[in-house]
Design a protein around this motif. Structure first.
Motif, PDB file in Angstrom:
ATOM      1  N   GLN A  62     -68.832 -51.683 -54.273  1.00 30.42           N
ATOM      2  CA  GLN A  62     -68.865 -52.708 -53.253  1.00 30.42           C
ATOM      3  C   GLN A  62     -67.621 -52.719 -52.478  1.00 30.42           C
ATOM      4  OE1 GLN A  62     -71.113 -56.023 -54.731  1.00 30.42           O
ATOM      5  NE2 GLN A  62     -71.860 -54.773 -56.584  1.00 30.42           N
ATOM      6  N   GLY A  63     -66.591 -52.031 -52.547  1.00 35.00           N
ATOM      7  CA  GLY A  63     -65.542 -52.245 -51.712  1.00 35.00           C
ATOM      8  C   GLY A  63     -64.455 -53.264 -51.804  1.00 35.00           C
ATOM      9  N   THR A  64     -64.724 -54.111 -53.168  1.00 37.21           N
ATOM     10  CA  THR A  64     -63.868 -55.240 -53.247  1.00 37.21           C
ATOM     11  C   THR A  64     -62.579 -54.783 -53.878  1.00 37.21           C
ATOM     12  OG1 THR A  64     -65.084 -55.533 -55.474  1.00 37.21           O
ATOM     13  CG2 THR A  64     -65.890 -56.635 -53.254  1.00 37.21           C
ATOM     14  N   ALA A  65     -62.568 -53.630 -54.757  1.00 36.48           N
ATOM     15  CA  ALA A  65     -61.498 -53.109 -55.208  1.00 36.48           C
ATOM     16  C   ALA A  65     -61.250 -51.663 -55.469  1.00 36.48           C
ATOM     17  CB  ALA A  65     -61.231 -54.064 -56.799  1.00 36.48           C
ATOM     18  N   GLY A  66     -60.321 -51.129 -55.400  1.00 30.49           N
ATOM     19  CA  GLY A  66     -60.038 -49.764 -55.415  1.00 30.49           C
ATOM     20  C   GLY A  66     -60.456 -48.934 -56.678  1.00 30.49           C
ATOM     21  N   TYR A  67     -59.775 -48.821 -57.632  1.00 30.60           N
ATOM     22  CA  TYR A  67     -59.880 -48.232 -58.780  1.00 30.60           C
ATOM     23  C   TYR A  67     -59.945 -48.899 -60.117  1.00 30.60           C
ATOM     24  CZ  TYR A  67     -58.741 -44.474 -55.439  1.00 30.60           C
ATOM     25  OH  TYR A  67     -58.828 -43.722 -54.218  1.00 30.60           O
ATOM     26  N   THR A  68     -61.054 -49.332 -60.446  1.00 27.53           N
ATOM     27  CA  THR A  68     -61.167 -50.437 -61.539  1.00 27.53           C
ATOM     28  C   THR A  68     -62.017 -49.624 -62.725  1.00 27.53           C
ATOM     29  OG1 THR A  68     -63.329 -51.079 -60.494  1.00 27.53           O
ATOM     30  CG2 THR A  68     -61.370 -52.502 -60.125  1.00 27.53           C
ATOM     31  N   LEU A  69     -62.263 -48.302 -62.546  1.00 27.22           N
ATOM     32  CA  LEU A  69     -63.078 -47.573 -63.671  1.00 27.22           C
ATOM     33  C   LEU A  69     -62.156 -47.498 -64.960  1.00 27.22           C
ATOM     34  CD1 LEU A  69     -65.286 -46.082 -64.584  1.00 27.22           C
ATOM     35  CD2 LEU A  69     -64.445 -43.914 -63.502  1.00 27.22           C
ATOM     36  N   GLY A  70     -60.660 -47.186 -64.672  1.00 26.50           N
ATOM     37  CA  GLY A  70     -59.996 -46.987 -65.881  1.00 26.50           C
ATOM     38  C   GLY A  70     -60.161 -48.193 -67.064  1.00 26.50           C
ATOM     39  N   ALA A  71     -60.636 -49.083 -66.528  1.00 22.12           N
ATOM     40  CA  ALA A  71     -60.532 -50.366 -67.751  1.00 22.12           C
ATOM     41  C   ALA A  71     -62.124 -50.243 -68.552  1.00 22.12           C
ATOM     42  CB  ALA A  71     -60.580 -51.978 -67.145  1.00 22.12           C
ATOM     43  N   GLY A  72     -63.007 -49.628 -67.831  1.00 23.36           N
ATOM     44  CA  GLY A  72     -64.003 -49.411 -68.583  1.00 23.36           C
ATOM     45  C   GLY A  72     -64.448 -48.362 -69.276  1.00 23.36           C
ATOM     46  N   GLU A 232     -58.173 -31.433 -63.187  1.00 25.54           N
ATOM     47  CA  GLU A 232     -59.652 -31.740 -62.982  1.00 25.54           C
ATOM     48  C   GLU A 232     -60.029 -33.253 -62.959  1.00 25.54           C
ATOM     49  OE1 GLU A 232     -62.095 -29.067 -64.945  1.00 25.54           O
ATOM     50  OE2 GLU A 232     -63.714 -30.194 -64.978  1.00 25.54           O
ATOM     51  N   PRO A 233     -60.338 -33.739 -61.781  1.00 23.83           N
ATOM     52  CA  PRO A 233     -60.566 -35.452 -61.873  1.00 23.83           C
ATOM     53  C   PRO A 233     -61.860 -35.613 -62.474  1.00 23.83           C
ATOM     54  CG  PRO A 233     -61.091 -34.405 -59.818  1.00 23.83           C
ATOM     55  CD  PRO A 233     -60.734 -33.296 -60.398  1.00 23.83           C
ATOM     56  N   PHE A 234     -61.950 -36.836 -63.121  1.00 17.19           N
ATOM     57  CA  PHE A 234     -63.234 -37.399 -63.595  1.00 17.19           C
ATOM     58  C   PHE A 234     -63.913 -38.010 -62.474  1.00 17.19           C
ATOM     59  CE2 PHE A 234     -65.157 -40.922 -66.156  1.00 17.19           C
ATOM     60  CZ  PHE A 234     -66.008 -40.339 -66.721  1.00 17.19           C
ATOM     61  N   ARG A 235     -65.348 -37.652 -62.243  1.00 20.71           N
ATOM     62  CA  ARG A 235     -65.796 -38.038 -60.912  1.00 20.71           C
ATOM     63  C   ARG A 235     -66.904 -38.969 -61.024  1.00 20.71           C
ATOM     64  NH1 ARG A 235     -68.997 -33.649 -59.416  1.00 20.71           N
ATOM     65  NH2 ARG A 235     -68.928 -32.699 -61.529  1.00 20.71           N
ATOM     66  N   LEU A 236     -67.042 -39.821 -62.274  1.00 22.74           N
ATOM     67  CA  LEU A 236     -68.204 -40.940 -62.226  1.00 22.74           C
ATOM     68  C   LEU A 236     -67.754 -42.073 -61.458  1.00 22.74           C
ATOM     69  CD1 LEU A 236     -70.375 -42.405 -63.875  1.00 22.74           C
ATOM     70  CD2 LEU A 236     -68.809 -43.269 -65.331  1.00 22.74           C
ATOM     71  N   GLY A 237     -66.534 -42.281 -61.064  1.00 25.65           N
ATOM     72  CA  GLY A 237     -66.409 -43.371 -60.235  1.00 25.65           C
ATOM     73  C   GLY A 237     -66.408 -43.021 -58.360  1.00 25.65           C
ATOM     74  N   ALA A 238     -66.468 -41.711 -58.469  1.00 24.52           N
ATOM     75  CA  ALA A 238     -66.420 -41.002 -56.983  1.00 24.52           C
ATOM     76  C   ALA A 238     -67.714 -41.228 -56.308  1.00 24.52           C
ATOM     77  CB  ALA A 238     -65.902 -39.730 -57.074  1.00 24.52           C
ATOM     78  N   ALA A 239     -67.901 -41.019 -55.097  1.00 19.20           N
ATOM     79  CA  ALA A 239     -69.152 -41.292 -54.272  1.00 19.20           C
ATOM     80  C   ALA A 239     -70.324 -40.520 -55.075  1.00 19.20           C
ATOM     81  CB  ALA A 239     -68.936 -40.783 -52.977  1.00 19.20           C
ATOM     82  N   CYS A 240     -70.229 -39.274 -55.529  1.00 20.83           N
ATOM     83  CA  CYS A 240     -71.001 -38.411 -56.010  1.00 20.83           C
ATOM     84  C   CYS A 240     -71.706 -39.074 -57.585  1.00 20.83           C
ATOM     85  CB  CYS A 240     -70.464 -36.940 -56.501  1.00 20.83           C
ATOM     86  SG  CYS A 240     -69.050 -36.960 -57.256  1.00 20.83           S
ATOM     87  N   GLY A 241     -70.754 -39.636 -58.364  1.00 21.68           N
ATOM     88  CA  GLY A 241     -71.153 -40.053 -59.573  1.00 21.68           C
ATOM     89  C   GLY A 241     -71.844 -41.455 -59.265  1.00 21.68           C
ATOM     90  N   ARG A 242     -71.508 -42.262 -58.407  1.00 16.57           N
ATOM     91  CA  ARG A 242     -72.138 -43.546 -58.429  1.00 16.57           C
ATOM     92  C   ARG A 242     -73.548 -43.278 -57.655  1.00 16.57           C
ATOM     93  NH1 ARG A 242     -69.232 -45.771 -54.461  1.00 16.57           N
ATOM     94  NH2 ARG A 242     -67.571 -44.496 -54.535  1.00 16.57           N
ATOM     95  N   ALA A 243     -73.546 -42.360 -56.935  1.00 17.62           N
ATOM     96  CA  ALA A 243     -74.763 -41.812 -56.301  1.00 17.62           C
ATOM     97  C   ALA A 243     -75.732 -41.795 -57.384  1.00 17.62           C
ATOM     98  CB  ALA A 243     -74.640 -40.785 -55.348  1.00 17.62           C
ATOM     99  N   CYS A 244     -75.402 -40.806 -58.091  1.00 12.38           N
ATOM    100  CA  CYS A 244     -76.097 -40.374 -59.494  1.00 12.38           C
ATOM    101  C   CYS A 244     -76.626 -41.603 -60.117  1.00 12.38           C
ATOM    102  CB  CYS A 244     -75.486 -39.536 -60.072  1.00 12.38           C
ATOM    103  SG  CYS A 244     -76.239 -38.496 -61.670  1.00 12.38           S
ATOM    104  N   VAL A 245     -75.747 -42.439 -60.675  1.00 12.80           N
ATOM    105  CA  VAL A 245     -75.924 -43.678 -61.321  1.00 12.80           C
ATOM    106  C   VAL A 245     -76.992 -44.579 -60.548  1.00 12.80           C
ATOM    107  CG1 VAL A 245     -75.131 -45.983 -62.265  1.00 12.80           C
ATOM    108  CG2 VAL A 245     -73.762 -44.019 -62.419  1.00 12.80           C
ATOM    109  N   PRO A 261     -79.564 -54.923 -60.201  1.00 14.76           N
ATOM    110  CA  PRO A 261     -79.629 -53.465 -59.720  1.00 14.76           C
ATOM    111  C   PRO A 261     -78.187 -52.911 -59.590  1.00 14.76           C
ATOM    112  CG  PRO A 261     -80.146 -54.777 -57.832  1.00 14.76           C
ATOM    113  CD  PRO A 261     -80.020 -55.820 -59.066  1.00 14.76           C
ATOM    114  N   PHE A 262     -77.692 -51.654 -59.811  1.00 12.57           N
ATOM    115  CA  PHE A 262     -76.433 -51.152 -59.487  1.00 12.57           C
ATOM    116  C   PHE A 262     -76.019 -51.401 -57.953  1.00 12.57           C
ATOM    117  CE2 PHE A 262     -73.514 -47.364 -58.695  1.00 12.57           C
ATOM    118  CZ  PHE A 262     -72.486 -47.955 -59.465  1.00 12.57           C
ATOM    119  N   ARG A 263     -77.011 -51.289 -57.046  1.00 15.51           N
ATOM    120  CA  ARG A 263     -76.632 -51.432 -55.767  1.00 15.51           C
ATOM    121  C   ARG A 263     -77.594 -52.551 -55.102  1.00 15.51           C
ATOM    122  NH1 ARG A 263     -75.628 -45.145 -53.626  1.00 15.51           N
ATOM    123  NH2 ARG A 263     -73.651 -45.190 -54.490  1.00 15.51           N
TER     124      ARG A 263
END
Ligand code: SF4
Ligand code: SF4
Length: 269
Positions: A62-72, A232-245, A261-263
């Motif tokens: 949602q563009g409110t914070a950059g890289y918050t995935l690590g905590a999850g 090799e990066p972990f891509r879940l948080g990237a645009a591709c991974g989030r689109a899949c979710v 909803p996720f979006r």
């Protein structure tokens, strides 16, 4: 301990998913990727899955914070649980070797213990193991999808000489070849016109060809996993991974459901 009791114990220790594959299902792998090169007594390959908190994708989504995935990402839980499960196997008199995910590019970085042995590091293919153990299948986006969480989990493996009752290899299709992951990529790094295929213990897995160099510099939300060597990066948080979710959730294709909803729908201007 029966296989059913073993699985209940692993879930009670913190795993969300548990699957078991006999080591014979890894016959197609060379010694540098084979479980028997790590623990020669292996009879069963146990795969544990740990869900990644969906809320930690929302900051970048949602563009409110950059890289918050690590905590999850349940790094500590997965390590703790995996060791506890190993200890329980040892208490029963079985060997247990925990494996944590590493990039295949970390292979071949050491000195062979003898000329007829593979070079360290020996690295097992985790997504292959998960499919062989019945946990999920490899989607077109080149990541593991499970019916419970889609791409939203991390995995650990335990090699053991316990002969546990195996699960059937995963034969369903979570991925519906929708192309949303590729469409979301600003670098066009996923090529839907060219599939890359690899053999599984039964059948093959095919995914869109991926230009991984683009992912290494991607700014849409990739992350590095602790204990995941290599670039090799972990891509879940990237645009591709989030689109899949979003795609899998919007279409009711996952067992795990959420109140919101996720979006969220964008408000009309
Ligand atoms: S990580 Fe970035 S560059 Fe790579 S496929 Fe995903 S969105 Fe594209
Ligand atoms: S976005 Fe669609 S094509 Fe890509 S991995 Fe997910 S389900 Fe498969």
């Amino acid at each position: 301990m029966t296989t059913e009791q073993f699985k209940e114990m692993a879930i009670a220790q913190g795993a969300d998913l548990v699957g078991i594959a006999p080591v014979e299902r890894f016959a197609l792998f060379a010694p540098e990727a084979h479980p028997l090169s790590i623990q020669p007594q292996t009879r069963s390959v146990i795969v544990l899955g740990f869900s990644i908190a969906r809320g930690c994708l929302q900051g970048v989504e949602q563009g409110t914070a950059g890289y918050t995935l690590g905590a999850g990402i349940p790094t500590s839980l997965s390590i703790e649980t995996t060791y506890q499960v190993c200890r329980r196997l040892e208490n029963e008199g079985w060997e247990a070797t925990p494996l944590f995910r590493q990039s295949g590019e970390m292979r071949g970085q050491g000195v062979r213990v003898s000329p007829d042995k593979p070079e360290p590091n020996v690295i097992v293919e985790f997504d292959f193991a998960a499919q062989a153990a019945g946990i999920g299948g490899i989607g077109r986006g080149k990541w593991l999808l499970t019916p419970e969480f889609g791409p939203r989990q991390m995995l650990t493996i335990i090699l053991t000489d316990a002969e546990l009752e195996p699960d059937a290899p995963f034969a369903a299709h979570v991925c519906d070849d929708c192309g949303a992951c590729a469409e979301a990529c600003p670098a066009h790094a996923l090529d839907t016109e060219n599939l890359h295929c690899a053999p599984l213990c039964e059948g093959t897995a095919c995914w869109y060809s991926l230009h991984i160099e683009s992912c290494r510099v991607c700014k849409t939300g990739t992350s590095r996993l602790a204990y995941f060597g290599g670039s090799e990066p972990f891509r879940l948080g990237a645009a591709c991974g989030r689109a899949c979710v979003a795609h899998l959730e919007d279409n009711g294709m996952l067992a795990r459901r959420f109140a919101s909803p996720f979006r969220p729908a964008k408000e009309e201007a």
